[in-house]
Design a protein around this motif. Sequence first.
Motif, PDB file in Angstrom:
ATOM      1  N   ARG A  79      35.182  53.822  40.985  1.00  0.00           N
ATOM      2  CA  ARG A  79      36.294  52.874  40.414  1.00  0.00           C
ATOM      3  C   ARG A  79      35.552  51.538  40.210  1.00  0.00           C
ATOM      4  O   ARG A  79      35.010  51.227  41.381  1.00  0.00           O
ATOM      5  CB  ARG A  79      37.514  52.983  41.126  1.00  0.00           C
ATOM      6  N   GLY A  80      35.917  50.721  39.296  1.00  0.00           N
ATOM      7  CA  GLY A  80      35.056  49.574  39.236  1.00  0.00           C
ATOM      8  C   GLY A  80      35.732  48.589  39.964  1.00  0.00           C
ATOM      9  O   GLY A  80      36.921  48.732  40.712  1.00  0.00           O
ATOM     10  N   PHE A  93      37.104  45.757  38.894  1.00  0.00           N
ATOM     11  CA  PHE A  93      38.249  45.123  38.385  1.00  0.00           C
ATOM     12  C   PHE A  93      39.501  46.020  38.841  1.00  0.00           C
ATOM     13  O   PHE A  93      40.746  45.652  38.982  1.00  0.00           O
ATOM     14  CB  PHE A  93      38.257  45.026  36.975  1.00  0.00           C
ATOM     15  N   GLU A  94      39.242  47.497  38.724  1.00  0.00           N
ATOM     16  CA  GLU A  94      40.621  47.959  39.088  1.00  0.00           C
ATOM     17  C   GLU A  94      40.947  48.195  40.598  1.00  0.00           C
ATOM     18  O   GLU A  94      42.232  48.027  41.028  1.00  0.00           O
ATOM     19  CB  GLU A  94      40.083  49.786  38.847  1.00  0.00           C
ATOM     20  N   PHE A 138      43.332  44.022  42.198  1.00  0.00           N
ATOM     21  CA  PHE A 138      44.775  43.662  42.328  1.00  0.00           C
ATOM     22  C   PHE A 138      45.324  44.169  43.638  1.00  0.00           C
ATOM     23  O   PHE A 138      46.061  43.742  44.348  1.00  0.00           O
ATOM     24  CB  PHE A 138      45.466  44.134  41.061  1.00  0.00           C
ATOM     25  N   GLY A 139      44.659  45.509  43.822  1.00  0.00           N
ATOM     26  CA  GLY A 139      45.135  46.172  45.043  1.00  0.00           C
ATOM     27  C   GLY A 139      44.663  45.358  46.199  1.00  0.00           C
ATOM     28  O   GLY A 139      45.181  45.194  47.427  1.00  0.00           O
ATOM     29  N   ILE A 175      43.920  42.220  46.490  1.00  0.00           N
ATOM     30  CA  ILE A 175      44.540  40.855  46.260  1.00  0.00           C
ATOM     31  C   ILE A 175      46.020  41.201  47.061  1.00  0.00           C
ATOM     32  O   ILE A 175      46.345  40.475  48.367  1.00  0.00           O
ATOM     33  CB  ILE A 175      44.623  40.212  45.055  1.00  0.00           C
ATOM     34  N   GLY A 176      46.627  42.044  46.847  1.00  0.00           N
ATOM     35  CA  GLY A 176      47.977  42.249  47.119  1.00  0.00           C
ATOM     36  C   GLY A 176      48.037  42.729  48.462  1.00  0.00           C
ATOM     37  O   GLY A 176      48.876  42.353  49.313  1.00  0.00           O
ATOM     38  N   CYS A 191      47.068  39.830  50.639  1.00  0.00           N
ATOM     39  CA  CYS A 191      48.201  38.941  50.799  1.00  0.00           C
ATOM     40  C   CYS A 191      49.328  39.496  51.893  1.00  0.00           C
ATOM     41  O   CYS A 191      50.015  38.668  52.491  1.00  0.00           O
ATOM     42  CB  CYS A 191      48.986  38.889  49.431  1.00  0.00           C
ATOM     43  N   GLY A 195      45.665  35.318  50.167  1.00  0.00           N
ATOM     44  CA  GLY A 195      45.484  35.724  49.095  1.00  0.00           C
ATOM     45  C   GLY A 195      44.546  35.031  47.925  1.00  0.00           C
ATOM     46  O   GLY A 195      43.704  35.463  47.115  1.00  0.00           O
ATOM     47  N   VAL A 199      41.431  36.409  45.727  1.00  0.00           N
ATOM     48  CA  VAL A 199      41.313  36.165  44.424  1.00  0.00           C
ATOM     49  C   VAL A 199      39.986  35.680  44.135  1.00  0.00           C
ATOM     50  O   VAL A 199      39.250  36.071  43.084  1.00  0.00           O
ATOM     51  CB  VAL A 199      42.450  35.157  43.916  1.00  0.00           C
TER      52      VAL A 199
END
Lengths: 166, 197
Positions: free
Chosen positions: B57-58, B60-61, B64-65, B67-68, B71, B120, B124
């Motif tokens: 998995r790259g 970018f994929e 978000f996981g 970052i979340g 957070c 977070g 990011v």
Amino acid sequence: MEEYTREPCPWRIVDDCGGAFTMGLIGGGVFQSIKGFRNAPSGYNRRLMGSLTAIKQRSPIIAGNFAVWGGMFSTIDCALIHIRKKEDPWNSIISGAATGGILAARNGLPAMAGSAFIGGVLLALIEGVGILFTRLSAEQFQPQLPPMEDPSQLGEQQPPGGYQFQ
Amino acid sequence: MSSLNDSNDIYTPNYESSSGIAGNLRPFSSPYLNFDPGYIPQTQPEFIFLDGASKQRGRFELAFGQIGGSCMLGATLGGASGFYNGLKATTLAGQTGKLRRTQLLNHVMKKGSATANTFGSVAVIYSAFGVFLSWTRGTDDDLNTVVAATATGLLYKSTAGLRRCGLGGAIGFGVSTLYALWNNRDKLADLRQFNPA
């Protein structure tokens, strides 16, 4: 961006939280940079400094609010999927309204109702636009029938040999 | 993980398998199934990859996981620390009952949101650097991790003076190097096993 698809349900909460945080940080950064630039004392250097300060101070807070919204929305979405055993636009609309209501819970009942209404309408709009795009993009994937020959002109053609039914 | 073609490729049915279907031709279970289901290998996992797609998995994929996750981790840690500080502060101030409860809530919310925002934001920036690096270099390796973490530390503290900026970069470099070493620990163990004699 092609590699991005939605995660299965419990992890979707983390994923949506991160996506909302990123969105808030970038969007809030742009917004606060403009606001800080306009509100700073005159002089180009000072305006840039004001812009930077505003980004540093305010955009993480906006991002945090976005992240709370996204996480709450996704949590309710997953709960609804578990309860209703299906995924459809109503899930998103209901969870948008519920999120708006819950996050305004400290401001009294009228504010809750207003926020819930706004949240529901917003998510309904988003889902509607999504469905519209799906319909529009599905047009070009419809299977096309192969061109049929006119049966009235088939007389002089040989029937394809091999299989003959009696 | 054994790759597809090291010991038994998919074309040789493994007769010794305990599944019992392969080998002796059993009567097919369904008239619509016109092949022996024993030819489908059942002991090894089947992976479906698109042609030309990367097998991992790259960034970018995963971004978000990550970052979340950071957070939420920040919110949890900050909330716990705020709860502790609030308990101490309200005990010192001698507040009880409703007042103490509200003060505790304030402490938890304030510290939790502040820490979550910090974590977070760092995540990011790190993800942005990581995605950019893996996109420009075309590969995704530990060098990307180290460079992205160092740049994140430098950028996050870039407005706090030269010394703290360098400190932030050093922290990013150290943490990411530790992570990369931990990630490659079996390769390092192989390196130590090397015997020139």
